[in-house]
Design an enzyme around this catalytic site. Sequence first.
Site, PDB file in Angstrom:
ATOM      1  N   LYS A   8      -7.353  11.721 -17.863  1.00  0.00           N
ATOM      2  CA  LYS A   8      -7.445  12.486 -19.098  1.00  0.00           C
ATOM      3  C   LYS A   8      -6.113  12.493 -19.856  1.00  0.00           C
ATOM      4  O   LYS A   8      -5.686  11.465 -20.377  1.00  0.00           O
ATOM      5  CB  LYS A   8      -7.914  13.904 -18.786  1.00  0.00           C
ATOM      6  CG  LYS A   8      -9.430  14.041 -18.655  1.00  0.00           C
ATOM      7  CD  LYS A   8     -10.009  13.516 -17.365  1.00  0.00           C
ATOM      8  CE  LYS A   8     -11.467  13.932 -17.208  1.00  0.00           C
ATOM      9  NZ  LYS A   8     -12.059  13.375 -15.970  1.00  0.00           N
ATOM     10  N   TYR A  51     -15.891  21.470 -11.448  1.00  0.00           N
ATOM     11  CA  TYR A  51     -16.299  20.126 -11.873  1.00  0.00           C
ATOM     12  C   TYR A  51     -17.398  19.624 -10.934  1.00  0.00           C
ATOM     13  O   TYR A  51     -17.295  19.746  -9.719  1.00  0.00           O
ATOM     14  CB  TYR A  51     -15.042  19.271 -11.785  1.00  0.00           C
ATOM     15  CG  TYR A  51     -15.100  17.811 -12.107  1.00  0.00           C
ATOM     16  CD1 TYR A  51     -15.699  17.333 -13.263  1.00  0.00           C
ATOM     17  CD2 TYR A  51     -14.459  16.895 -11.264  1.00  0.00           C
ATOM     18  CE1 TYR A  51     -15.685  15.974 -13.561  1.00  0.00           C
ATOM     19  CE2 TYR A  51     -14.427  15.542 -11.553  1.00  0.00           C
ATOM     20  CZ  TYR A  51     -15.051  15.091 -12.711  1.00  0.00           C
ATOM     21  OH  TYR A  51     -15.020  13.745 -12.990  1.00  0.00           O
ATOM     22  N   ASP A  91      -7.581  22.494  -9.653  1.00  0.00           N
ATOM     23  CA  ASP A  91      -7.764  21.397 -10.596  1.00  0.00           C
ATOM     24  C   ASP A  91      -7.180  21.879 -11.919  1.00  0.00           C
ATOM     25  O   ASP A  91      -7.754  22.739 -12.586  1.00  0.00           O
ATOM     26  CB  ASP A  91      -9.249  21.062 -10.725  1.00  0.00           C
ATOM     27  CG  ASP A  91      -9.512  19.865 -11.632  1.00  0.00           C
ATOM     28  OD1 ASP A  91      -8.662  19.570 -12.496  1.00  0.00           O
ATOM     29  OD2 ASP A  91     -10.573  19.234 -11.490  1.00  0.00           O
ATOM     30  N   ARG A 148       0.815  -1.210   0.000  1.00  0.00           N
ATOM     31  CA  ARG A 148       0.000   0.000   0.000  1.00  0.00           C
ATOM     32  C   ARG A 148       0.850   1.262   0.000  1.00  0.00           C
ATOM     33  O   ARG A 148       0.383   2.333  -0.387  1.00  0.00           O
ATOM     34  CB  ARG A 148      -0.939  -0.027   1.212  1.00  0.00           C
ATOM     35  CG  ARG A 148      -1.943   1.091   1.268  1.00  0.00           C
ATOM     36  CD  ARG A 148      -3.114   0.791   2.210  1.00  0.00           C
ATOM     37  NE  ARG A 148      -2.763  -0.030   3.345  1.00  0.00           N
ATOM     38  CZ  ARG A 148      -2.206   0.428   4.475  1.00  0.00           C
ATOM     39  NH1 ARG A 148      -1.907   1.713   4.583  1.00  0.00           N
ATOM     40  NH2 ARG A 148      -1.935  -0.394   5.478  1.00  0.00           N
TER      41      ARG A 148
END
Length: 398
Positions: free
Chosen positions: A213, A116, A188, A62
């Site tokens: 993206k 967003y 962002d 992890r």
Amino acid sequence: MNGDITDKREGTRVVQAGRRPEWTAGIVNPPVWRASTILYDSVAHLRESGGRDTHHRLFYGRRGTPTQWSLADALTSLEPGAEGTFLYPSGVAAISTALLAILSPGDELLLVDSAYDPTRNLAGGLLKRMGITTRFYDPMIGAGIADLIGERTRAIFMESPGSLTFEVQDVPAIVAAARARGVTTLIDNTWATPLLFPVIELGVDYTILACTKYIVGHSDVMLGSVTAGPGRFARLRDASLQLGQVTSPDDAWLGSRGLRTMAVRLRHHEAAALRIARWLAERPEVAAVLHPALPGCPGHDLFLRDFKGSSGLFAFTLAGGSDAARAALIDTLDLFGIGYSWGGYESLAIPIDPQRHRSVTTRDDAGPMVRLQIGLEDPDDLIADLDRGLAAWRATAA
């Protein structure tokens, strides 16, 4: 791969970054290190490993392996002055963890009104249940944001340009106002990526990417990242580990694969999108084109001042007509897929209704709106496709 690449141009950095010799072992790409359990030579070795910093050290799956570290290291190198990057299983996970690392019950978040939609949902959902208040602000507020900063304001969240209506914010002015009051800033930066808008050097504290993206670029991976400015990484990393955030090594490897070609892809996205946007701006069926690189887009002057280029996502407003006419336009398109997300090699078109996602600003659009993601197809073919779509709009709107 041993030299310092911080002074190299963007295209060189996306190719060279994150490829440390100890992670590549002489091959071009860092391999996929899949791991949960890490084995130790002895009890003493186990105890000694647990008592030291595990950043870039094998400890437990992890905490990452060289596969994840390579991509994180590469993203850090794209932001001059950044301290470190943490990866997440999606862009929304990156946004959520960054805000949870900063905010506590009783705090206030200033959130841009053009954000967003999942970011807005987080503010009105989980953050609200935790006792964190959100105030929305006009994306064009600039230095005026100083008037909104109160005693409980702990963070300002930006998105520039907005991913539906593409307002470009005055990031340096907002950062200056925040710094003067000890408020943390986040952005962002998915639309521009650090190649077109490196924001850490402007003083932003945390920059967030939906790597799904442009970093990945192939529409086949969910991935996010947060890159921290100087002195900000430890708090982000602690919150990420406490929340159990981990990105699979396979997804990180695919992100690294996409990163290597991002500079080349962005140049095509930019050129094709600009050509199509300018073509649309001349069409009588189109009332407005919202592309930051074109005059008339809110904040265009700020775009010219702050950005190194543009990407492939923009929107346009039709000159009237109904939702049915807009649907006919989109349904007629052959080369544009209908689907969420963007940044992949394929073109997309979706209907958008921005006023549904506004709290303090209003819109007076002439007609329905369409958002386009311009992919890597030939722009002449895409223009011909849009021409057929606009013919369908005319037939239905008449």
